[in-house]
Enzyme design. Structure first.
Site, PDB file in Angstrom:
ATOM      1  N   HIS A  78      -1.124   7.822   3.221  1.00 63.24           N
ATOM      2  CA  HIS A  78       0.003   7.446   4.095  1.00 63.24           C
ATOM      3  C   HIS A  78       1.196   8.350   3.820  1.00 63.24           C
ATOM      4  CE1 HIS A  78      -1.586   3.843   5.892  1.00 63.24           C
ATOM      5  NE2 HIS A  78      -1.778   3.232   4.748  1.00 63.24           N
ATOM      6  N   HIS A 132      -5.564   5.913  -0.901  1.00 67.42           N
ATOM      7  CA  HIS A 132      -5.185   5.365   0.399  1.00 67.42           C
ATOM      8  C   HIS A 132      -3.670   5.477   0.609  1.00 67.42           C
ATOM      9  CE1 HIS A 132      -5.661   2.277   3.693  1.00 67.42           C
ATOM     10  NE2 HIS A 132      -4.376   2.163   3.419  1.00 67.42           N
ATOM     11  N   GLU A 133      -2.913   4.983  -0.370  1.00 70.47           N
ATOM     12  CA  GLU A 133      -1.452   4.992  -0.226  1.00 70.47           C
ATOM     13  C   GLU A 133      -0.911   6.423  -0.232  1.00 70.47           C
ATOM     14  OE1 GLU A 133      -0.005   2.457   0.766  1.00 70.47           O
ATOM     15  OE2 GLU A 133      -1.631   1.060   0.333  1.00 70.47           O
ATOM     16  N   ASP A 189      -3.519  -1.640   8.733  1.00 71.21           N
ATOM     17  CA  ASP A 189      -3.081  -0.380   9.340  1.00 71.21           C
ATOM     18  C   ASP A 189      -3.635  -0.247  10.746  1.00 71.21           C
ATOM     19  OD1 ASP A 189      -1.962   0.210   6.897  1.00 71.21           O
ATOM     20  OD2 ASP A 189      -3.671   1.406   6.237  1.00 71.21           O
TER      21      ASP A 189
HETATM   22 ZN    ZN Z   1      -2.768   1.430   4.505  1.00 71.64          ZN
END
Ligand code: ZN
Length: 391
Positions: free
Chosen positions: A195, A191-192, A268
């Site tokens: 980003h 996930h990170e 988010d």
């Molecule tokens: Zn996030």
């Protein structure tokens, strides 16, 4: 308890001021006594209103030349009684915004004056990495750095202490007790990385400063820190589109890797939706809805509200169009985030694996993994931890 004491104190204050003139009277947190009258009920308010009335009376009784200047400060100018702001009373307002780069540097210097700093400490770099910080946040950061240094048993504050302290102020303390299982950690890492990758391959997104999967107080399970190269006062449409894309990059990565999404993207989505709505309603950035503003900021006085929320101010018909436009912006941003990650799926894998191994990656390590140069002007790698003294 004793009605009238506040008013008597105000009278007393001004008597003293007259005796001491020329002088400056400074009233901090003016909203404590200067709130709009007549909106509440109860004895407490009677007392406060009397105090406020006395203050108004005293300020009117000023001769232009008796050498007393009254200053006051508040962060709630919107709740002040109108009478306080009339000509002859507090009629000059100075808005003190969050400090810019030079301002932050100066504030940091003030707060570090009494603290032993190591030679290598570069306060300018700390100032660079703290856009949006208030003076109080910076003070908090320097105190935190002193604590971290003391905990290391060091005699001086090192750069790394300051950087860690800033991180703690931004994202909250590390949560050692929140143990993620391996499967969850992996998902958070993807996930990170999502980003960060989307940001790195967007044209004008802010450079990635740090990626982490260490759970922290406010930042839930992991976070990606992006820092602007300069203080930004204007954002273009492309800027904002890039930011939307970056915000959705986490969820996009989960979908690309697992073909299934999780609850991890809630924050988010919240931020992306708010941003898209602002673009359509406040900045006139949607052709379909057009230039007419269809929202009123909640708190119009001097300070924009922190969460960027606003009140709808348009017809039902327009509201529906706004919703559709917001949805379109988000869908498009999500699609391009996914396509970026699809193109660079090998790097998604590579960075996430590294992140699982090391828990945090700073900007230079991240760009190195990608084989990309560090974006110009970004805040580089912190210097190594100096040897610990006396332990
Ligand atoms: Zn996030």
């Amino acid at each position: 308890m004793f009605v009238g004491v506040g008013a008597a104190r105000v009278r007393d204050l001004f008597e003293q001021a007259k005796a001491q003139a020329p002088c400056i009277v400074f009233i901090d947190e003016l909203d404590a006594i200067g709130r709009q009258r007549g909106v509440h009920i109860g004895a407490v308010n009677d007392e406060r209103e009397q105090t406020l009335n006395q203050l108004l009376v005293e300020m009117d009784g000023f001769e232009a030349n008796n050498g007393i200047i009254i200053l006051s400060a508040t962060n709630r100018p919107d709740v002040l009684d109108r009478a306080l702001l009339r000509p002859g009373r507090f009629d000059r307002q100075v808005v003190v915004d969050a400090p810019d780069l030079e301002g932050r540097l100066a504030v940091l210097k003030v707060h570090c004056r009494q603290k032993p700093l190591a030679q290598e400490v570069d306060l300018r770099r700390i100032a660079q990495s703290t856009p949006g910080f208030s003076g109080a946040d910076l003070a908090n950061g320097t105190n935190e750095a002193a604590l971290l240094a003391a905990r290391r048993g060091a005699k001086e504050i090192a750069q790394i202490d300051l950087e860690n302290a800033i991180e703690k102020v931004v994202a909250g303390p590390e949560r050692k007790s929140r143990r993620l299982n391996d499967e969850e950690r992996k998902r958070v890492a993807y996930h990170e990385t999502g980003h960060a990758l989307v940001a790195a391959y967007s044209k004008i997104a802010d450079p990635v400063h740090k990626i982490s999967i260490v759970p922290r107080g406010r930042a839930a399970l992991g976070y990606t820190m992006q820092l602007p190269v300069d203080d930004q006062f204007l954002s273009t449409r492309s800027n904002l589109i890039d930011r939307l894309q970056g915000l959705l990059g986490g969820r996009a990565a989960e979908e690309v890797v697992y073909h299934e999404v999780s609850t991890g993207a809630q924050n988010d989505l919240e931020r992306a939706t708010a941003l898209a709505r602002q673009m359509v309603c406040l900045y006139g950035m949607s052709d379909r809805v057009g230039l007419a503003q269809c929202g009123q900021p909640q708190n119009a006085m001097y300070i924009p509200s922190a969460d960027g929320s606003f009140q709808r101010d348009c017809s039902e018909q327009t509201a529906r169009e706004v919703d559709e436009e917001v949805k379109r912006l988000l869908t498009e941003a999500y699609a391009s985030a996914k396509s970026i990650l699809g193109t660079h799926s090998d790097q998604l894998e590579q960075v996430a694996t590294e992140l699982i191994k090391r828990e945090t990656l700073d900007g230079s390590a991240f760009y190195q993994l990608l084989g990309l140069p560090m974006p110009k002007g970004s805040v580089g790698e912190p210097p190594p931890i100096p040897p610990v003294l006396g332990s």
